[in-house]
Write a protein that holds these residues in place. Structure first.
Motif, mmCIF file in Angstrom:
data_model
loop_
_atom_site.group_PDB
_atom_site.id
_atom_site.type_symbol
_atom_site.label_atom_id
_atom_site.label_comp_id
_atom_site.label_asym_id
_atom_site.label_seq_id
_atom_site.Cartn_x
_atom_site.Cartn_y
_atom_site.Cartn_z
ATOM 1 N N HIS A 1 0.821 -1.209 0.000
ATOM 2 C CA HIS A 1 0.000 0.000 0.000
ATOM 3 C C HIS A 1 0.858 1.263 0.000
ATOM 4 O O HIS A 1 0.462 2.288 -0.566
ATOM 5 C CB HIS A 1 -0.946 0.003 1.194
ATOM 6 N N ASP A 2 2.024 1.210 0.619
ATOM 7 C CA ASP A 2 2.936 2.347 0.595
ATOM 8 C C ASP A 2 3.454 2.589 -0.826
ATOM 9 O O ASP A 2 3.531 3.731 -1.296
ATOM 10 C CB ASP A 2 4.108 2.114 1.552
ATOM 11 N N LEU A 3 3.811 1.496 -1.511
ATOM 12 C CA LEU A 3 4.265 1.625 -2.894
ATOM 13 C C LEU A 3 3.131 2.084 -3.805
ATOM 14 O O LEU A 3 3.349 2.852 -4.744
ATOM 15 C CB LEU A 3 4.839 0.296 -3.378
ATOM 16 N N TYR A 4 1.926 1.633 -3.525
ATOM 17 C CA TYR A 4 0.762 2.079 -4.296
ATOM 18 C C TYR A 4 0.589 3.597 -4.158
ATOM 19 O O TYR A 4 0.315 4.297 -5.149
ATOM 20 C CB TYR A 4 -0.479 1.340 -3.804
ATOM 21 N N LEU A 5 0.770 4.127 -2.964
ATOM 22 C CA LEU A 5 0.696 5.572 -2.772
ATOM 23 C C LEU A 5 1.724 6.285 -3.644
ATOM 24 O O LEU A 5 1.409 7.289 -4.298
ATOM 25 C CB LEU A 5 0.919 5.923 -1.305
ATOM 26 N N LEU A 6 2.947 5.783 -3.681
ATOM 27 C CA LEU A 6 3.982 6.423 -4.487
ATOM 28 C C LEU A 6 3.637 6.359 -5.969
ATOM 29 O O LEU A 6 3.888 7.315 -6.719
ATOM 30 C CB LEU A 6 5.335 5.762 -4.215
ATOM 31 N N GLY B 1 1.212 9.713 -10.685
ATOM 32 C CA GLY B 1 0.275 9.715 -11.798
ATOM 33 C C GLY B 1 0.218 8.407 -12.550
ATOM 34 O O GLY B 1 -0.186 8.383 -13.722
ATOM 35 N N LEU B 2 0.560 7.317 -11.883
ATOM 36 C CA LEU B 2 0.646 6.020 -12.541
ATOM 37 C C LEU B 2 -0.404 5.060 -11.992
ATOM 38 O O LEU B 2 -0.778 5.138 -10.819
ATOM 39 C CB LEU B 2 2.033 5.407 -12.323
ATOM 40 N N GLY B 3 -0.866 4.155 -12.823
ATOM 41 C CA GLY B 3 -1.820 3.160 -12.377
ATOM 42 C C GLY B 3 -3.209 3.751 -12.185
ATOM 43 O O GLY B 3 -3.452 4.945 -12.394
ATOM 44 N N THR C 1 10.479 7.439 -11.273
ATOM 45 C CA THR C 1 9.206 7.406 -11.979
ATOM 46 C C THR C 1 9.166 6.264 -12.982
ATOM 47 O O THR C 1 8.143 5.561 -13.103
ATOM 48 C CB THR C 1 8.939 8.744 -12.689
ATOM 49 N N GLU C 2 10.254 6.031 -13.673
ATOM 50 C CA GLU C 2 10.310 4.923 -14.620
ATOM 51 C C GLU C 2 10.200 3.583 -13.897
ATOM 52 O O GLU C 2 9.526 2.656 -14.367
ATOM 53 C CB GLU C 2 11.614 4.983 -15.425
ATOM 54 N N PHE C 3 10.857 3.481 -12.746
ATOM 55 C CA PHE C 3 10.734 2.264 -11.939
ATOM 56 C C PHE C 3 9.285 2.023 -11.541
ATOM 57 O O PHE C 3 8.746 0.919 -11.701
ATOM 58 C CB PHE C 3 11.615 2.384 -10.690
ATOM 59 N N LEU C 4 8.613 3.045 -11.016
ATOM 60 C CA LEU C 4 7.225 2.900 -10.604
ATOM 61 C C LEU C 4 6.323 2.554 -11.783
ATOM 62 O O LEU C 4 5.358 1.793 -11.638
ATOM 63 C CB LEU C 4 6.747 4.181 -9.924
ATOM 64 N N ALA C 5 6.615 3.090 -12.945
ATOM 65 C CA ALA C 5 5.816 2.796 -14.136
ATOM 66 C C ALA C 5 5.939 1.339 -14.554
ATOM 67 O O ALA C 5 5.034 0.788 -15.190
ATOM 68 C CB ALA C 5 6.242 3.707 -15.286
ATOM 69 N N ASN C 6 7.034 0.693 -14.211
ATOM 70 C CA ASN C 6 7.269 -0.699 -14.587
ATOM 71 C C ASN C 6 7.056 -1.672 -13.437
ATOM 72 O O ASN C 6 7.322 -2.871 -13.571
ATOM 73 C CB ASN C 6 8.691 -0.864 -15.129
ATOM 74 N N LEU C 7 6.563 -1.156 -12.312
ATOM 75 C CA LEU C 7 6.414 -1.980 -11.118
ATOM 76 C C LEU C 7 5.159 -2.839 -11.164
ATOM 77 O O LEU C 7 5.142 -3.967 -10.670
ATOM 78 C CB LEU C 7 6.382 -1.081 -9.878
#
Length: 272
Positions: free
Chosen positions: A66-71, A76-78, A147-153
């Motif tokens: 849930h913490d990663l979901y917040l990030l 602006g992803l997901g 941001t690129e990491f989060l986009a590919n997570l």
């Protein structure tokens, strides 16, 4: 000095305050170990982030799903989850400072024979190897490619670990194991859909901590994430998600003597 390990808070700060009072926690001498999922679902995600951040070195927290979901949402992803309660965080005047602080937290913490991680470790990993793998994720999260990491997570593939994995697939497996896993096969293939009790394991799968020959079995694993499992105290496992948000309990274990402290969350002010 005492160290209190505490289960998933999920924005239920009133329960956390009650639990700390019950423990007799003193921030000037004691420490908190938090298993992640500080935010979401409960009504006080913003206040919880501020509270834990302001504890400074008295609190050690690892990142939960849930913490990663917040990030991800903040970047602006997901897609926003139907029931998420992150709006106050996202609109707060100090959101950037809070999100930056959250990005600096560990994915896995190793200290004095204990390993603090939100969900679990794949059977191939020793705790030392897991800590090194967590550092790879932390570097991506804290660096210019965040941001690129989060986009590919987002996603569940691949389901198995291999030392040959590279790039985003490698980091995704690490994150999924440490923040989402409950069940895996004897070979270490994760099932990321099943959420029931330990007895409800999918065919050919076991709870990850019951896999024979698990290489992290020499350490005490301190975890959360699995509310259906409930509070579970074993020689080498402290499972602490006892369903606070769901109206059950918020639990703490004092690591020095394994004393258990709990508060009833069914009537705590401010919860749903």
């Amino acid at each position: 000095m005492a160290t209190y390990a505490i289960g998933d808070i999920q924005g239920c700060l009133d329960s956390l305050r009650l639990l700390l009072d019950k423990c007799g926690f003193d921030r000037s001498r004691d420490r908190l170990w938090l298993v992640g999922d500080l935010v979401n679902r409960g009504p006080q995600s913003l206040e919880t982030l501020r509270f834990v951040r302001d504890l400074g070195p008295a609190a050690t927290t690892v990142l939960g799903n849930h913490d990663l979901y917040l990030l991800m949402v903040a970047a602006g992803l997901g897609r926003r989850g139907k029931g998420d309660t992150l709006g106050e965080v996202l609109s707060a005047p100090d959101r950037d400072e809070l999100l930056d602080w959250l990005r600096q937290q560990e994915l896995c913490h190793l200290e004095d024979g204990f390993c603090l991680v939100h969900a679990g470790l794949l059977p191939q990993w020793t705790t030392v190897a897991a800590r090194a793998l967590a550092a790879e994720v932390e570097a991506a999260l804290q660096g210019p490619s965040c941001t690129e990491f989060l986009a590919n997570l987002w996603g569940s593939e691949p389901l198995c670990w291999s030392d040959d994995l590279q790039g985003w697939s490698r980091l995704r497996v690490i994150v999924n194991a440490m923040t989402r896993m409950r069940f895996c096969s004897l070979s270490g293939a994760m099932d990321l859909k099943a959420k029931g009790e330990a007895a409800d394991a999918p065919a050919d799968h076991l709870p990850w901590f019951d896999i024979p020959g698990r290489r992290s079995a020499d350490a005490v694993l301190v975890i959360g994430h699995w509310s259906a499992l409930g509070l579970r105290i074993e020689d080498k496992l402290l499972a602490l998600d006892s369903g606070c948000f769901w109206g059950r309990h918020l639990s703490a274990v004092r690591l020095e003597d394994r004393a258990v402290f709990q508060v009833d969350c069914s009537t705590t002010e401010g919860q749903v």
